[in-house]
Motif scaffolding. Structure first.
Motif: not given
Length: 227
Positions: A8-12, A33-34, A39-41, A52-55
């Motif tokens: 799960v990738v989102d800056d919030e 990942a924030g 996210a890549i790492d 992957i759920i990607l913002d």
């Protein structure tokens, strides 16, 4: 059965927790990942990530760049999250290899339903090989061979071909294809299907002729049986 892992990738942080909580209720394992670089790492360090759920809008590296980087190395399903609703952004997402596109705000239950549908269609934890007319689809390996030679398909092209094969001989409207391959609440242009069919036919070579156009309606997958 081992629990499937979702990145799960989102800056919030609040959004990441909301999505993760709903996924965990359904039995999924999550990693977070924030930002895009993180996210890549995380993705390349963990070979067990199934989806992957990607913002889209994130600091350091946006979702588009993350998606492009992932697609250079992996066919893992990717669901894009965005606050934007422009059609150009949606088409951009599919062009880069996104499998689903969800605009914020959204229902977490709908998101989880999409995750389940994608993983089910992608053949995760399935040990089934489908063979028809010289085409071999290995659901567990997520691979397609034509006359014994593997061909490279995007995730959506793979899903489309599998849907055609599983509905062999049935005339399928564009609406029905959208509902089943792009999910029931996808409101994009039906021309998206025509674009994917054109690419799929080209990659299938002579076997692309199995995908017949039903004028004014959609498509039908027909295999000409040898006498």
């Amino acid at each position: 059965m081992d629990r499937l892992k979702v990145l799960v990738v989102d800056d919030e942080e609040r959004m990441r927790k909301l999505i993760s909580d709903f996924l965990k209720i359904k039995g999924y394992e999550t990693v977070e990942a924030g930002d895009g670089e993180e996210a890549i790492d995380v993705f390349f360090a963990d070979k067990e990530i199934a989806l992957i759920i990607l913002d889209v809008m994130m600091p350091k590296m946006d979702g588009w760049e993350v998606l492009k980087t992932v697609r250079e190395h992996s066919k893992v399903p990717v669901i894009m999250l965005t606050a934007r609703t422009e059609e150009t952004d949606e088409l951009k997402g599919f062009e880069y290899g996104a499998d689903e596109y969800i605009s914020k705000p959204f229902s977490p239950k709908i998101l989880v339903a999409r995750v389940e549908a994608i993983l089910r269609r992608s053949g995760v934890n399935q040990n089934e090989v489908v063979r028809v007319g010289g085409i071999e689809v290995d659901k567990s390996a997520h691979s397609v061979k034509i006359d014994g030679k593997e061909i490279e398909l995007s995730f959506k092209e793979y899903e489309l071909l599998l849907y055609f094969i599983e509905n062999k001989g049935i005339a399928l409207s564009r609406e029905k294809i959208l509902n089943n391959v792009w999910n029931y609440d996808y409101f994009g242009d039906a021309r998206t299907i025509d674009t994917h069919v054109k690419k799929l036919r080209a990659k299938m070579g002579t076997k692309g002729d199995y995908i017949k156009t039903v004028w004014g309606m959609g498509y039908k997958f027909e295999v000409e049986e040898k006498a």
